[in-house]
Design a protein around this motif. Structure first.
Motif, short mmCIF file in Angstrom:
data_model
loop_
_atom_site.label_atom_id
_atom_site.label_comp_id
_atom_site.label_asym_id
_atom_site.label_seq_id
_atom_site.Cartn_x
_atom_site.Cartn_y
_atom_site.Cartn_z
N THR A 53 -1.08 -3.62 -10.93
CA THR A 53 -0.67 -2.23 -10.76
C THR A 53 0.77 -2.15 -10.27
O THR A 53 1.58 -1.40 -10.82
CB THR A 53 -1.61 -1.51 -9.76
OG1 THR A 53 -2.95 -1.63 -10.25
CG2 THR A 53 -1.25 -0.04 -9.62
N ILE B 13 -6.82 2.59 -5.44
CA ILE B 13 -5.85 1.57 -5.05
C ILE B 13 -5.72 1.51 -3.53
O ILE B 13 -5.64 0.43 -2.94
CB ILE B 13 -4.48 1.83 -5.72
CG1 ILE B 13 -4.57 1.63 -7.23
CG2 ILE B 13 -3.39 0.97 -5.11
CD1 ILE B 13 -4.89 0.23 -7.68
N LEU C 161 -4.07 -6.03 -7.61
CA LEU C 161 -3.08 -5.09 -7.09
C LEU C 161 -1.70 -5.37 -7.67
O LEU C 161 -0.92 -4.45 -7.92
CB LEU C 161 -3.05 -5.14 -5.56
CG LEU C 161 -4.27 -4.51 -4.88
CD1 LEU C 161 -4.29 -4.84 -3.39
CD2 LEU C 161 -4.31 -3.01 -5.12
N CYS D 150 -6.49 -1.76 -1.22
CA CYS D 150 -5.54 -2.30 -0.24
C CYS D 150 -6.20 -2.46 1.12
O CYS D 150 -6.02 -3.49 1.80
CB CYS D 150 -4.30 -1.41 -0.13
SG CYS D 150 -3.18 -1.51 -1.55
N GLN E 187 0.84 -1.20 0.00
CA GLN E 187 0.00 0.00 0.00
C GLN E 187 0.88 1.26 0.00
O GLN E 187 0.62 2.20 -0.76
CB GLN E 187 -0.92 -0.03 1.22
CG GLN E 187 -1.95 1.06 1.27
CD GLN E 187 -2.92 0.85 2.44
OE1 GLN E 187 -2.65 0.09 3.37
NE2 GLN E 187 -4.05 1.52 2.37
N ASP F 36 -8.25 -10.28 -5.67
CA ASP F 36 -7.90 -8.93 -5.20
C ASP F 36 -6.39 -8.71 -5.18
O ASP F 36 -5.90 -7.66 -5.58
CB ASP F 36 -8.49 -8.66 -3.82
CG ASP F 36 -10.01 -8.62 -3.83
OD1 ASP F 36 -10.61 -8.53 -4.92
OD2 ASP F 36 -10.60 -8.70 -2.73
N TRP F 37 -5.65 -9.70 -4.70
CA TRP F 37 -4.19 -9.60 -4.68
C TRP F 37 -3.64 -9.46 -6.10
O TRP F 37 -2.82 -8.59 -6.38
CB TRP F 37 -3.58 -10.82 -3.99
CG TRP F 37 -2.08 -10.84 -4.04
CD1 TRP F 37 -1.29 -11.54 -4.91
CD2 TRP F 37 -1.18 -10.12 -3.19
NE1 TRP F 37 0.04 -11.30 -4.65
CE2 TRP F 37 0.13 -10.45 -3.60
CE3 TRP F 37 -1.35 -9.24 -2.12
CZ2 TRP F 37 1.27 -9.91 -2.98
CZ3 TRP F 37 -0.23 -8.72 -1.50
CH2 TRP F 37 1.06 -9.04 -1.92
N LEU G 25 2.68 1.58 -3.48
CA LEU G 25 1.78 2.05 -4.54
C LEU G 25 1.37 3.50 -4.33
O LEU G 25 1.31 4.28 -5.29
CB LEU G 25 0.55 1.15 -4.64
CG LEU G 25 0.83 -0.24 -5.21
CD1 LEU G 25 -0.40 -1.13 -5.08
CD2 LEU G 25 1.29 -0.16 -6.66
#
Length: 165
Positions: free
Chosen positions: A111, A65, A108, A69, A34, A104-105, A37
């Motif tokens: 990104t 984002i 992320l 997280c 988190q 979900d992981w 990013l």
């Protein structure tokens, strides 16, 4: 007499050295991601002129984002509760939670992967294909391991062109 070791809460919740499965994820995996990013997206936003659509889009992406997280971390706390209660094989909510953690992981990670060349990027941040070892074995048995080009899971030939089951 066989001795059966029941893992302690600490053993169950200890972070994996290498992430192989989404079942290995813990809430402590989210904070560094988190922060990483947020810093990268802040750099992009600040490079855009104030008041422009580009600046708004970069700031909005950063907020989205950040929320993703936080949601992942909350779901990982719920997963830890199911794990320590021994409920990870229950159908319904627990399996949906398990699958959502993987999805979900990996979102992320798409990104984060855009910044893989950054010096603060951690090698543990990668897409996770499987939920757990049993999931990996089931998938690979069903479709064959990509590294064997389907040979290990193809029907055997009897040497005369006919297939043996």
């Amino acid at each position: 007499m066989a001795h059966h070791h029941t893992p302690s809460r600490y053993e169950l919740l200890a972070p994996a050295v290498i992430l192989e499965f989404s079942d290995d994820l813990r809430p402590t995996d989210v904070e560094p991601l988190q922060e990483f990013l947020a810093a990268r997206l802040r750099e992009i936003a600040q490079a855009q002129p104030e008041g422009t659509d580009a600046r708004w889009a970069a700031e909005h992406l950063a907020q989205t984002i950040d929320a993703a997280c936080r949601d992942l971390e909350d779901h990982l706390v719920a997963w830890e509760n199911e794990l320590t209660d021994g409920n990870i094989h229950q159908v319904g909510y627990v399996q949906m939670l398990r699958q959502d953690l993987n999805i979900d992981w990996n979102r992320l990670m798409k990104t984060a992967g855009r910044f893989a060349d950054h010096p603060d990027y951690l090698p543990r941040w990668r897409q996770l294909r499987y939920l757990c070892i049993e999931h990996a074995e089931a998938i690979e048995q069903a479709v064959g391991d990509a590294s064997d080009a389907g040979i290990l899971h193809a029907p055997r030939s009897n040497g005369m062109g006919a297939q043996n089951p």
